[in-house]
Design an enzyme around this catalytic site. Structure first.
Site, PDB file in Angstrom:
ATOM      1  N   MET A  53       0.844  -1.194   0.000  1.00 20.03           N
ATOM      2  CA  MET A  53       0.000   0.000   0.000  1.00 20.03           C
ATOM      3  C   MET A  53       0.888   1.255   0.000  1.00 20.03           C
ATOM      4  O   MET A  53       0.458   2.336   0.419  1.00 20.03           O
ATOM      5  CB  MET A  53      -0.948  -0.009   1.205  1.00 20.03           C
ATOM      6  N   GLY A  54       2.131   1.093  -0.431  1.00 16.98           N
ATOM      7  CA  GLY A  54       3.032   2.249  -0.530  1.00 16.98           C
ATOM      8  C   GLY A  54       3.581   2.670   0.814  1.00 16.98           C
ATOM      9  O   GLY A  54       3.568   1.896   1.778  1.00 16.98           O
ATOM     10  N   GLY A  56      11.327  -2.980   5.176  1.00 18.88           N
ATOM     11  CA  GLY A  56      10.651  -4.288   5.118  1.00 18.88           C
ATOM     12  C   GLY A  56      10.176  -4.571   3.700  1.00 18.88           C
ATOM     13  O   GLY A  56      10.369  -5.673   3.170  1.00 18.88           O
ATOM     14  N   HIS A  57       9.573  -3.563   3.061  1.00 19.52           N
ATOM     15  CA  HIS A  57       9.115  -3.749   1.678  1.00 19.52           C
ATOM     16  C   HIS A  57      10.316  -3.994   0.745  1.00 19.52           C
ATOM     17  O   HIS A  57      10.256  -4.833  -0.146  1.00 19.52           O
ATOM     18  CB  HIS A  57       8.370  -2.502   1.191  1.00 19.52           C
ATOM     19  N   GLN A 113     -10.511  -2.364   2.384  1.00 20.16           N
ATOM     20  CA  GLN A 113     -10.052  -3.069   3.584  1.00 20.16           C
ATOM     21  C   GLN A 113     -10.014  -2.169   4.817  1.00 20.16           C
ATOM     22  O   GLN A 113      -9.558  -2.583   5.871  1.00 20.16           O
ATOM     23  CB  GLN A 113      -8.703  -3.750   3.345  1.00 20.16           C
ATOM     24  N   GLY A 157       4.886 -10.208   3.808  1.00 20.83           N
ATOM     25  CA  GLY A 157       5.621 -10.228   5.074  1.00 20.83           C
ATOM     26  C   GLY A 157       4.837 -10.963   6.164  1.00 20.83           C
ATOM     27  O   GLY A 157       3.618 -10.888   6.224  1.00 20.83           O
ATOM     28  N   GLN A 194      -3.095 -12.322   7.729  1.00 20.85           N
ATOM     29  CA  GLN A 194      -3.348 -11.999   6.321  1.00 20.85           C
ATOM     30  C   GLN A 194      -2.779 -13.098   5.421  1.00 20.85           C
ATOM     31  O   GLN A 194      -3.423 -13.530   4.458  1.00 20.85           O
ATOM     32  CB  GLN A 194      -2.709 -10.647   5.984  1.00 20.85           C
ATOM     33  N   SER A 249       6.562  -0.890  10.018  1.00 24.93           N
ATOM     34  CA  SER A 249       5.196  -0.739   9.527  1.00 24.93           C
ATOM     35  C   SER A 249       5.029   0.699   9.072  1.00 24.93           C
ATOM     36  O   SER A 249       5.556   1.621   9.709  1.00 24.93           O
ATOM     37  CB  SER A 249       4.202  -1.034  10.661  1.00 24.93           C
TER      38      SER A 249
HETATM   39  O1  PAF Z   1      -0.401  -5.866   3.552  1.00 22.20           O
HETATM   40  C1  PAF Z   1      -0.774  -4.928   2.821  1.00 22.20           C
HETATM   41  O2  PAF Z   1      -0.057  -3.953   2.604  1.00 22.20           O
HETATM   42  C2  PAF Z   1      -2.162  -4.978   2.199  1.00 22.20           C
HETATM   43  O3  PAF Z   1      -3.070  -5.598   3.048  1.00 22.20           O
HETATM   44  C3  PAF Z   1      -2.173  -5.648   0.806  1.00 22.20           C
HETATM   45  C4  PAF Z   1      -1.750  -7.097   0.882  1.00 22.20           C
HETATM   46  C5  PAF Z   1      -1.239  -4.889  -0.134  1.00 22.20           C
HETATM   47  C6  PAF Z   1      -3.589  -5.600   0.225  1.00 22.20           C
HETATM   48  O4  PAF Z   1      -4.054  -4.299   0.090  1.00 22.20           O
END
Ligand code: PAF
Length: 286
Positions: free
Chosen positions: A34-35, A40-41, A65, A151, A157, A189
């Site tokens: 989600m940018g 971590g990303h 969500q 992650g 999730q 996060s």
């Molecule tokens: O973990 C996230 O950043 C979000 O829940 C995801 C998997 C990109 C879905 O919008």
């Protein structure tokens, strides 16, 4: 020559790129985000590069969500910073659709997440995982990746998405990547940006508490004692509310656990207006 990651924002343009890759025999990895990207990303992108020839990073703050009272409007956004990080990490493509591209006015289909979504986060964020499952199903259909990397920070999730992929026979493999932490243990996060200086100083107590809980489980402390003590410790540290600290079967997330099977401790707690989640592995008492 310096590399700059290419970005597309329509399904049509995305499909042109992936069709070219496919006709050249390339495999594709997807890193859904989600940018507001952090290390971590970036570590997910690095792992994706080891798994496939081409890496697509999706950036989409998915409105479905978030509940109406949640932080959709103030969710951190950093387009330029994200682009720079993905260029440095040598991702191949950024997929960043608009809300209208992802959910046109005619959109009316949704996925109901499976049993893995039933409690824990699901109890506190009732429609959250339906939104996650729906957007991930769309991302998987749009990008058609061979693998998608998520992650372990969002452990439930991952369980929900594994069910989605298995139940709907989606032709991709999900890879779980370990949580990346600050040196004091706080899980990275995008929402950590919300923490005040004082809250940031308290936040590492979440990881310290569940790590300590895992040690207590290993020496046979009853689960009820472990979770009660851990909750009290968080409150004492300054957390304003503890939504849950729970000990579950690591693969099914079931509350009924069998001796010898790996466990997972999952927790969610509030520091003022910021809700933090974290989880760690725990060995089952013999
Ligand atoms: O973990 C996230 O950043 C979000 O829940 C995801 C998997 C990109 C879905 O919008």
């Amino acid at each position: 020559m310096s590399h700059s990651v290419k970005a597309v924002s329509t399904v049509r343009d995305l499909r042109h790129v992936t069709a070219d890759w496919r006709s050249a025999g390339k495999t594709i990895a997807l890193v859904p985000t989600m940018g507001a990207l952090h290390s971590g990303h970036v570590s997910l992108v690095r792992q994706a590069k080891d798994r496939a020839d081409k890496v697509v990073v999706s950036i989409f703050v998915n409105p479905t969500q978030f509940a109406p009272h949640e932080d959709l409007a103030r969710y951190p956004r950093d387009e330029a910073g994200d682009h720079a990080k993905l260029t440095a990490a040598e991702a191949d493509l950024v997929w960043s659709p608009s809300v209208e591209e992802m959910y046109p006015a005619s959109f009316s289909t949704g996925i109901k997440a499976g049993s893995a979504a039933a409690d824990l986060e699901g109890a506190f964020r009732p429609h959250h995982f339906d939104g996650v499952a729906t957007v991930c199903a769309k991302l998987f259909n749009q990008v058609t990746p061979d693998v998608a990397i998520f992650g372990e920070k969002d452990y439930q999730q991952l369980a929900v998405l594994r069910q989605l992929v298995d139940d709907l026979n989606m032709p991709l493999k999900l890879i779980a990547a370990p949580t990346v932490r600050e040196t004091d243990g706080l899980a990275l996060s995008s929402r950590n940006a919300y923490l005040s200086e004082k809250e940031r100083a308290i936040a590492p107590a979440l990881y310290a508490t569940i790590t300590d809980a895992a040690e207590k489980i290993a020496i046979g402390t009853p689960f009820s004692v472990v979770t009660t003590d851990a909750t009290a410790r968080l409150v004492k540290a300054g957390f304003t509310k503890v939504d849950y600290i729970d000990i579950r079967d690591a693969s099914t997330l079931s509350a009924s656990v069998s001796p010898g099977k790996p466990l997972r401790i999952l927790a969610a707690a509030w520091l003022g207006k910021t809700r933090l989640i974290d989880n760690v592995a725990a060995g089952s008492p013999s």
